[in-house]
Design a protein around this motif. Structure first.
Motif, PDB file in Angstrom:
ATOM      1  N   LEU A  94      58.830  33.743  20.412  1.00 11.74           N
ATOM      2  CA  LEU A  94      59.344  34.864  19.900  1.00 11.74           C
ATOM      3  C   LEU A  94      58.187  35.821  19.678  1.00 11.74           C
ATOM      4  O   LEU A  94      58.596  37.217  19.829  1.00 11.74           O
ATOM      5  N   ALA A  95      57.012  35.646  19.500  1.00 10.37           N
ATOM      6  CA  ALA A  95      55.974  36.653  19.447  1.00 10.37           C
ATOM      7  C   ALA A  95      55.759  37.251  20.736  1.00 10.37           C
ATOM      8  O   ALA A  95      55.546  38.610  20.901  1.00 10.37           O
ATOM      9  N   GLY A  96      55.868  36.543  21.952  1.00 13.07           N
ATOM     10  CA  GLY A  96      56.102  37.159  23.405  1.00 13.07           C
ATOM     11  C   GLY A  96      57.187  38.174  23.476  1.00 13.07           C
ATOM     12  O   GLY A  96      57.090  39.157  24.196  1.00 13.07           O
ATOM     13  N   GLN A  97      58.425  37.745  22.977  1.00 11.91           N
ATOM     14  CA  GLN A  97      59.642  38.370  23.079  1.00 11.91           C
ATOM     15  C   GLN A  97      59.428  39.861  22.296  1.00 11.91           C
ATOM     16  O   GLN A  97      59.609  40.781  22.771  1.00 11.91           O
ATOM     17  N   MET A  98      58.738  39.712  21.122  1.00 11.81           N
ATOM     18  CA  MET A  98      58.484  40.550  20.422  1.00 11.81           C
ATOM     19  C   MET A  98      57.538  41.736  20.988  1.00 11.81           C
ATOM     20  O   MET A  98      57.773  43.029  20.843  1.00 11.81           O
ATOM     21  N   PHE A  99      56.547  41.230  21.576  1.00  9.63           N
ATOM     22  CA  PHE A  99      55.383  42.031  22.119  1.00  9.63           C
ATOM     23  C   PHE A  99      56.122  42.835  23.389  1.00  9.63           C
ATOM     24  O   PHE A  99      56.096  44.130  23.539  1.00  9.63           O
ATOM     25  N   ALA A 100      57.195  42.007  24.197  1.00  7.73           N
ATOM     26  CA  ALA A 100      57.844  42.782  25.325  1.00  7.73           C
ATOM     27  C   ALA A 100      58.771  43.936  24.525  1.00  7.73           C
ATOM     28  O   ALA A 100      58.835  44.908  25.301  1.00  7.73           O
ATOM     29  N   LEU A 101      59.421  43.586  23.604  1.00  9.78           N
ATOM     30  CA  LEU A 101      60.395  44.635  23.003  1.00  9.78           C
ATOM     31  C   LEU A 101      59.332  45.885  22.471  1.00  9.78           C
ATOM     32  O   LEU A 101      59.859  46.898  22.620  1.00  9.78           O
ATOM     33  N   THR A 102      58.327  45.472  21.826  1.00  6.00           N
ATOM     34  CA  THR A 102      57.662  46.669  21.616  1.00  6.00           C
ATOM     35  C   THR A 102      56.902  47.715  22.608  1.00  6.00           C
ATOM     36  O   THR A 102      57.037  48.775  22.564  1.00  6.00           O
ATOM     37  N   GLN A 103      56.768  46.851  23.856  1.00  4.71           N
ATOM     38  CA  GLN A 103      56.185  47.615  24.941  1.00  4.71           C
ATOM     39  C   GLN A 103      57.495  48.584  25.402  1.00  4.71           C
ATOM     40  O   GLN A 103      57.313  49.811  25.705  1.00  4.71           O
ATOM     41  N   GLN A 104      58.703  47.836  25.442  1.00  2.39           N
ATOM     42  CA  GLN A 104      59.926  48.566  25.869  1.00  2.39           C
ATOM     43  C   GLN A 104      59.986  49.749  24.947  1.00  2.39           C
ATOM     44  O   GLN A 104      60.359  51.051  25.412  1.00  2.39           O
ATOM     45  N   ARG A 105      59.922  49.559  23.743  1.00  4.05           N
ATOM     46  CA  ARG A 105      60.167  50.786  22.611  1.00  4.05           C
ATOM     47  C   ARG A 105      58.934  51.842  22.804  1.00  4.05           C
ATOM     48  O   ARG A 105      59.399  52.964  22.917  1.00  4.05           O
ATOM     49  N   ASP A 106      57.618  51.310  23.189  1.00  8.59           N
ATOM     50  CA  ASP A 106      56.821  52.372  23.352  1.00  8.59           C
ATOM     51  C   ASP A 106      57.168  53.231  24.603  1.00  8.59           C
ATOM     52  O   ASP A 106      56.981  54.447  24.738  1.00  8.59           O
ATOM     53  N   ASP A 107      57.483  52.416  25.753  1.00  7.30           N
ATOM     54  CA  ASP A 107      57.909  53.124  26.823  1.00  7.30           C
ATOM     55  C   ASP A 107      58.880  54.033  26.568  1.00  7.30           C
ATOM     56  O   ASP A 107      59.069  55.126  27.225  1.00  7.30           O
ATOM     57  N   ALA A 108      59.934  53.484  26.081  1.00  7.35           N
ATOM     58  CA  ALA A 108      61.382  54.402  25.531  1.00  7.35           C
ATOM     59  C   ALA A 108      60.695  55.716  24.781  1.00  7.35           C
ATOM     60  O   ALA A 108      61.302  56.894  25.150  1.00  7.35           O
ATOM     61  N   ILE A 109      59.825  55.587  23.988  1.00  9.71           N
ATOM     62  CA  ILE A 109      59.277  56.938  23.079  1.00  9.71           C
ATOM     63  C   ILE A 109      58.666  57.558  24.029  1.00  9.71           C
ATOM     64  O   ILE A 109      58.735  58.893  24.005  1.00  9.71           O
ATOM     65  N   LEU A 110      57.711  57.124  24.743  1.00  4.95           N
ATOM     66  CA  LEU A 110      57.032  58.110  25.890  1.00  4.95           C
ATOM     67  C   LEU A 110      57.952  58.909  26.900  1.00  4.95           C
ATOM     68  O   LEU A 110      57.957  60.038  27.000  1.00  4.95           O
ATOM     69  N   LYS A 111      59.038  58.282  27.292  1.00  7.29           N
ATOM     70  CA  LYS A 111      60.008  58.818  28.059  1.00  7.29           C
ATOM     71  C   LYS A 111      60.666  59.895  27.411  1.00  7.29           C
ATOM     72  O   LYS A 111      60.993  61.000  27.874  1.00  7.29           O
ATOM     73  N   ILE A 112      61.218  59.437  26.074  1.00  3.24           N
ATOM     74  CA  ILE A 112      61.775  60.351  25.194  1.00  3.24           C
ATOM     75  C   ILE A 112      60.806  61.742  25.074  1.00  3.24           C
ATOM     76  O   ILE A 112      61.237  62.893  25.080  1.00  3.24           O
ATOM     77  N   ASP A 113      59.586  61.591  24.770  1.00  4.48           N
ATOM     78  CA  ASP A 113      58.606  62.637  24.903  1.00  4.48           C
ATOM     79  C   ASP A 113      58.680  63.320  26.040  1.00  4.48           C
ATOM     80  O   ASP A 113      58.588  64.708  26.124  1.00  4.48           O
ATOM     81  N   GLN A 114      58.607  62.797  27.200  1.00  6.11           N
ATOM     82  CA  GLN A 114      58.602  63.376  28.609  1.00  6.11           C
ATOM     83  C   GLN A 114      59.783  64.243  28.553  1.00  6.11           C
ATOM     84  O   GLN A 114      59.782  65.521  29.078  1.00  6.11           O
ATOM     85  N   LEU A 115      61.019  63.692  28.401  1.00  4.30           N
ATOM     86  CA  LEU A 115      62.151  64.489  28.573  1.00  4.30           C
ATOM     87  C   LEU A 115      62.220  65.906  27.357  1.00  4.30           C
ATOM     88  O   LEU A 115      62.805  66.711  27.841  1.00  4.30           O
ATOM     89  N   THR A 116      61.701  65.351  26.301  1.00  4.69           N
ATOM     90  CA  THR A 116      61.818  66.475  25.376  1.00  4.69           C
ATOM     91  C   THR A 116      61.009  67.643  25.977  1.00  4.69           C
ATOM     92  O   THR A 116      61.328  68.888  25.929  1.00  4.69           O
ATOM     93  N   ALA A 117      59.852  67.342  26.472  1.00  2.92           N
ATOM     94  CA  ALA A 117      58.779  68.396  27.063  1.00  2.92           C
ATOM     95  C   ALA A 117      59.529  69.155  28.274  1.00  2.92           C
ATOM     96  O   ALA A 117      59.438  70.395  28.213  1.00  2.92           O
ATOM     97  N   GLU A 118      60.148  68.267  28.940  1.00  2.00           N
ATOM     98  CA  GLU A 118      60.977  68.891  30.319  1.00  2.00           C
ATOM     99  C   GLU A 118      62.052  69.836  29.737  1.00  2.00           C
ATOM    100  O   GLU A 118      62.329  70.755  30.421  1.00  2.00           O
ATOM    101  N   CYS A 119      62.738  69.403  28.722  1.00  3.65           N
ATOM    102  CA  CYS A 119      63.734  70.370  28.086  1.00  3.65           C
ATOM    103  C   CYS A 119      63.137  71.412  27.417  1.00  3.65           C
ATOM    104  O   CYS A 119      63.924  72.672  27.640  1.00  3.65           O
ATOM    105  N   ALA A 120      62.170  71.496  27.036  1.00  5.12           N
ATOM    106  CA  ALA A 120      61.382  72.766  26.451  1.00  5.12           C
ATOM    107  C   ALA A 120      61.056  73.660  27.504  1.00  5.12           C
ATOM    108  O   ALA A 120      61.421  74.900  27.519  1.00  5.12           O
ATOM    109  N   GLN A 121      60.743  73.056  28.791  1.00  9.00           N
ATOM    110  CA  GLN A 121      60.314  74.051  29.886  1.00  9.00           C
ATOM    111  C   GLN A 121      61.517  74.680  30.403  1.00  9.00           C
ATOM    112  O   GLN A 121      61.543  75.919  30.763  1.00  9.00           O
ATOM    113  N   LEU A 122      62.521  73.818  30.572  1.00  9.40           N
ATOM    114  CA  LEU A 122      63.991  74.425  31.042  1.00  9.40           C
ATOM    115  C   LEU A 122      64.233  75.394  30.185  1.00  9.40           C
ATOM    116  O   LEU A 122      64.991  76.380  30.709  1.00  9.40           O
ATOM    117  N   SER A 123      64.340  75.285  28.983  1.00  9.69           N
ATOM    118  CA  SER A 123      64.916  76.154  28.055  1.00  9.69           C
ATOM    119  C   SER A 123      64.102  77.346  28.128  1.00  9.69           C
ATOM    120  O   SER A 123      64.556  78.645  28.046  1.00  9.69           O
TER     121      SER A 123
END
Length: 278
Positions: A241-270
């Motif tokens: 469970l600890a391994g699964q939780m670590f993997a989910l945390t990594q996925q969450r962090d990657d998703a947050i980073l991707k969201i930040d990148q998309l937000t920045a791209e949206c700002a530039q396009l705007s």
């Protein structure tokens, strides 16, 4: 070296004799089922000045304390007791039943406990006494079975009933033989504790207790092993469970980073869109 202290002696007589002078010397407990006989014996003891050494109680003895018992009375009072007329008719065809009453029995251990509390200040722990038990009335086996821890001190047992002693002999002999007693020489209705037989019984009891403890330890060991195996399984599950939780945390962090990148791209396009509009 201090002198050895003699073990106190106690006589227990079940069934009061007609005369107090027939009682043994020393400390005595008399258990009599008939209240009238118990009162008459007490009066004799008062006249003899022996009330301090003899306790008389009016009780029907049973194997269990408070056990209900029917007490039958006949035209021959020597046969009064827990057995109905049918029990005696073959042996005493002229016997007639008069009436019976229900009594709440008392085990002999409770009688002796009460007596011990009464004399404790003077005589100390009487369960370490040398006890002579004389059975003259009622169910002898019930009296014996109700002795409880006091039975350890019983050294002699005698059936002294003029009519029922022989009738109870076989059952009492078997019961006592199983507990380390042997017939007394010259008296088929008296048994003495056999030290060797008692020792063998105690050794057998100790062996049985050791076997029970070993069995209990074995059960505890099995339960402990099962608990350890369960603990290992739970530990493995926690690690997974600890391994699964670590993997989910990594996925969450990657998703947050991707969201930040998309937000920045949206700002530039705007900003680009605004510049084109101008």
């Amino acid at each position: 070296m201090a002198a050895a202290v003699a073990m106190p002696e106690l006589s227990v007589v079940v069934g009061a004799p007609a005369m107090a002078s027939a009682l043994p010397a020393g400390q005595v407990v008399v258990v009599e089922a008939e209240i009238g006989r118990a009162r008459a014996l007490k009066q004799q003891l008062e006249e003899l000045g022996a009330v301090d050494r003899v306790l008389v109680v009016a009780e029907v003895l049973t194997a269990e304390h408070g056990q209900a018992v029917l007490w039958h009375r006949f035209n021959d009072g020597r046969l009064d007791g827990p057995w109905p007329l049918e029990h005696w008719q073959a042996q005493y065809p002229n016997l007639l039943a008069q009436h019976f009453e229900e009594r709440n029995g008392r085990c002999l251990a409770e009688v002796l406990n009460a007596w011990q509390r009464k004399v404790l200040a003077e005589l100390g722990d009487r369960q370490k006494s040398i006890i002579t038990l004389v059975l003259r009335q009622g169910d002898a086996l019930a009296a014996l079975a109700g002795c409880g821890p006091w039975f350890r001190g019983v050294q002699s047992v005698q059936l002294d009933h003029p009519l029922t002693g022989l009738a109870n002999q076989e059952a009492v002999a078997s019961w006592l033989n199983q507990r380390g007693f042997s017939p007394a020489e010259g008296n088929g209705l008296q048994w003495q504790r056999n030290p060797l037989g008692t020792l063998n019984l105690e050794l057998e009891e100790s062996r049985q207790k050791i076997m029970q403890m070993e069995e209990q330890l074995s059960c505890h060991a099995v339960r402990l092993l099962l608990a350890q195996m369960k603990n290992l399984e739970l530990t493995a599950e926690r690690q997974e469970l600890a391994g699964q939780m670590f993997a989910l945390t990594q996925q969450r962090d990657d998703a947050i980073l991707k969201i930040d990148q998309l937000t920045a791209e949206c700002a530039q396009l705007s900003i680009g869109k605004d510049a084109l509009i101008k």
